[in-house]
Write an enzyme that holds these catalytic residues in place. Structure first.
Site, short mmCIF file in Angstrom:
data_model
loop_
_atom_site.label_atom_id
_atom_site.label_comp_id
_atom_site.label_asym_id
_atom_site.label_seq_id
_atom_site.Cartn_x
_atom_site.Cartn_y
_atom_site.Cartn_z
N GLU A 1 -7.44 -1.88 2.70
CA GLU A 1 -6.79 -0.60 2.97
C GLU A 1 -6.79 -0.31 4.48
O GLU A 1 -5.81 0.18 5.04
CB GLU A 1 -7.63 0.47 2.24
CG GLU A 1 -6.91 1.71 1.80
CD GLU A 1 -7.90 2.70 1.14
OE1 GLU A 1 -8.74 2.29 0.31
OE2 GLU A 1 -7.80 3.88 1.48
N GLU B 1 -12.01 10.55 -4.55
CA GLU B 1 -11.89 10.47 -3.08
C GLU B 1 -11.08 11.66 -2.54
O GLU B 1 -11.44 12.28 -1.54
CB GLU B 1 -11.25 9.14 -2.69
CG GLU B 1 -11.25 8.90 -1.20
CD GLU B 1 -10.70 7.53 -0.82
OE1 GLU B 1 -11.13 6.51 -1.39
OE2 GLU B 1 -9.81 7.50 0.05
N LYS C 1 0.85 -1.20 0.00
CA LYS C 1 0.00 0.00 0.00
C LYS C 1 0.88 1.24 0.00
O LYS C 1 1.89 1.28 0.71
CB LYS C 1 -0.89 -0.01 1.25
CG LYS C 1 -1.72 1.25 1.44
CD LYS C 1 -2.68 1.13 2.62
CE LYS C 1 -3.40 2.46 2.83
NZ LYS C 1 -4.33 2.45 3.95
N GLU D 1 -8.56 12.35 12.40
CA GLU D 1 -7.73 11.20 12.76
C GLU D 1 -6.74 11.45 13.90
O GLU D 1 -5.81 12.23 13.76
CB GLU D 1 -6.96 10.73 11.51
CG GLU D 1 -6.20 9.45 11.72
CD GLU D 1 -5.73 8.83 10.42
OE1 GLU D 1 -6.08 9.34 9.34
OE2 GLU D 1 -5.00 7.84 10.49
C1 LIG Z 1 -4.59 10.71 3.51
C2 LIG Z 1 -5.79 11.15 3.82
O1 LIG Z 1 -6.74 10.36 4.41
C3 LIG Z 1 -6.41 9.11 5.03
C4 LIG Z 1 -7.33 8.95 6.18
C5 LIG Z 1 -8.56 8.35 6.04
C6 LIG Z 1 -8.89 7.68 4.86
C7 LIG Z 1 -7.97 7.50 3.89
C8 LIG Z 1 -8.31 6.74 2.66
O2 LIG Z 1 -9.39 6.12 2.62
O3 LIG Z 1 -7.56 6.71 1.71
C9 LIG Z 1 -6.57 7.98 4.02
O4 LIG Z 1 -5.79 6.88 4.39
C10 LIG Z 1 -6.19 12.54 3.56
O5 LIG Z 1 -7.29 12.95 3.95
O6 LIG Z 1 -5.40 13.31 2.96
MG LIG Z 2 -9.05 5.42 0.55
#
Ligand SMILES: C=C(O[C@H]1C=CC=C(C(=O)O)[C@@H]1O)C(=O)O
Ligand SMILES: [Mg+2]
Length: 466
Positions: free
Chosen positions: A316, A451, A223, A272
């Site tokens: 993920e 996203e 990843k 987070e």
């Molecule tokens: C890297 C980010 O989110 C992370 C935190 C939650 C979900 C994430 C995702 O689903 O990719 C990312 O890992 C960002 O918001 O810039």
């Molecule tokens: Mg994601």
């Protein structure tokens, strides 16, 4: 009129001066007082005249700890180093030796406390974007307003050097009085007009994601989180207090943070937590895997259900859970970790979320845990070292403090760090916003692009964009 408190302050400052002369080095004097209610955002704004560029703000999602810091009593900064977390910690401990702390209260988060953060990767080639920030940057503020579960405290930190005399004491009293006078005035700063929003190389970014997907399919990398940038232009200077005000209203369920440095300001609303330490308890969060919110409750529920069973997003997420579990196991006797993720729903997005609690054994410092955890696979990737190296190599963006730990550490070793996502850097009439996503072997570059667009929204809205 001279108050009893002023007399006590004078006595303590004479003692601090004497100690500084005897020991031949600077001595911290720190005093805590309980206050009537003061709005921490108003406190932050009231510093715009005398402490601009030397302020910070922090609020956790539950409003348990809210801080506004004005002025820099002492700065802790470290450039490129393999041991930057340990160095900050040791410098802070060393600095606290022989200090005079007057804190009759038992709450955590009052008294001497440093606030700041780290860059994502000190070995990434530097660009001008982050030239105002060192790789590790912390402030001990002159004035710290702490709102702890609704109670308000003011900590005043002063440093006496062997050369200081009684004039410094007078200066302290004058400055503190001025600060309170400025609080009486109402400060409301409006946002300037947003003129332009520019995505930095979106097509190139998608190509990088496509190439990464191919590489992930070959292994051994599992990843890699890839991020991109939005650059905004305004018709006037953007004041950090105006953006903070909006973030606080619009993203109240998140960690709200701001750190000013040399005229720039890094700020955001992150959902987070990286790690929180309260005595022997550690709290961390696995947050990875995302979906949009629905237009109505039914659509939202269906999107959430789909996310909870989506194999790509579950994987993920799982990588993050495994890594955080392993890191906490090293220092904890007991770990509480649910076996399935739940949903975290915030204004613009929903995530897979697994909270983790650890009961630590022995002496596990907060910054040691930050070092052990940063970056989790929610921000870096898996394996950690190889993923960070890959990001250093292929990502066009200079992340600076984006996706890195930001937070506070008090004089007793308690504190909390969030991961600085959903964030941006204010630079005069411009701003850069950052957003990334976890790329795994079956990622699709177009969905990852969408996203990241969702993840820009909190900062974009707070800056008057859509
Ligand atoms: C890297 C980010 O989110 C992370 C935190 C939650 C979900 C994430 C995702 O689903 O990719 C990312 O890992 C960002 O918001 O810039
Ligand atoms: Mg994601």
């Amino acid at each position: 009129m001279i108050t009893i408190q002023e007399i006590e302050t004078k006595e303590r400052s004479l003692l601090a001066m004497k100690r500084a002369k005897e020991l031949g080095r600077p001595i911290l004097m720190s005093e805590v007082e309980k206050m009537n209610h003061i709005d921490p955002l108003l406190f932050f704004s009231s510093g715009n005249e005398h402490y601009s560029g030397e302020r910070f703000f922090w609020k956790d999602p539950k409003d348990e700890f809210i801080f506004a810091g004005l002025g820099i009593s002492k700065q802790f900064q470290i450039d490129q180093s393999d041991d930057r977390f340990g160095l900050i910690e040791r410098e802070w401990k060393e600095f606290l030796k022989d200090s005079l702390i007057s804190n009759p209260f038992s709450e955590i988060g009052i008294g001497p406390l440093i606030f700041g953060g780290f860059s994502f990767d000190p070995y990434k080639e530097k660009t001008v974007l982050w030239s105002k920030f060192d790789d590790s940057l912390f402030y001990l503020p002159k004035y710290l307003l702490s709102v702890i579960k609704g109670q308000v405290f003011l900590t005043t930190n002063f440093i006496f050097t062997p050369n200081d005399d009684e004039l410094l004491y007078k200066h302290i009293i004058d400055e503190r009085n001025k600060l309170f006078q400025s609080l009486q005035k109402h400060h409301h700063t409006a946002l300037p007009a947003l003129l332009e929003t520019k995505e930095i190389s979106p097509e190139k970014w998608k190509n990088t994601v496509d190439a990464m997907v191919k590489e992930l399919n070959r292994g051994p990398l599992k990843k890699v989180v890839l991020a991109r940038e939005l650059r905004l232009n305004f018709n006037d200077i953007v004041a950090s207090e105006a953006v903070l005000q909006h973030l606080n209203e619009q993203q109240h369920e998140s960690f709200i943070f701001a750190l000013e440095s040399n005229g720039d300001c890094f700020l955001g609303a992150s959902p987070e937590r990286l790690v929180k330490k309260n005595g022997t308890e550690l709290f961390s969060t696995c947050l990875a895997g995302s979906s949009s919110r629905g237009h109505n409750p039914e659509e939202d529920r269906l999107l959430g259900e789909k996310l909870l069973s989506d194999q790509k997003n579950l994987l993920e997420h799982q990588y993050v859970v495994e890594m955080i579990k392993e890191a906490l196991e090293e220092s904890c006797e007991e770990i509480i970790l649910p076996d399935k993720p739940q949903l975290m729903k915030i204004r613009d997005i929903q995530h897979l979320y697994t909270p983790v609690i650890g009961k630590c054994s022995g002496d596990s410092s907060l910054l040691h845990m930050v070092e052990r955890l940063h970056p989790t696979p929610a921000l870096g990737g898996l394996p950690k070292k190889e993923a960070v190296e890959k990001i250093r190599q292929v990502e066009e963006l200079d992340r600076g403090f984006y996706a890195a730990p930001v937070g506070w550490l008090d004089y007793e070793g308690n504190g909390e760090f969030a991961v600085a996502i959903r964030s941006g850097l204010l630079q005069g009439k411009e701003a850069s916003l950052f957003a990334g996503c976890g790329v795994v072997a079956d990622s699709d570059s177009e969905s990852e692009y969408l996203e990241t667009s969702l993840k820009f929204r909190p900062m974009l809205r707070a800056l008057g964009g859509k």
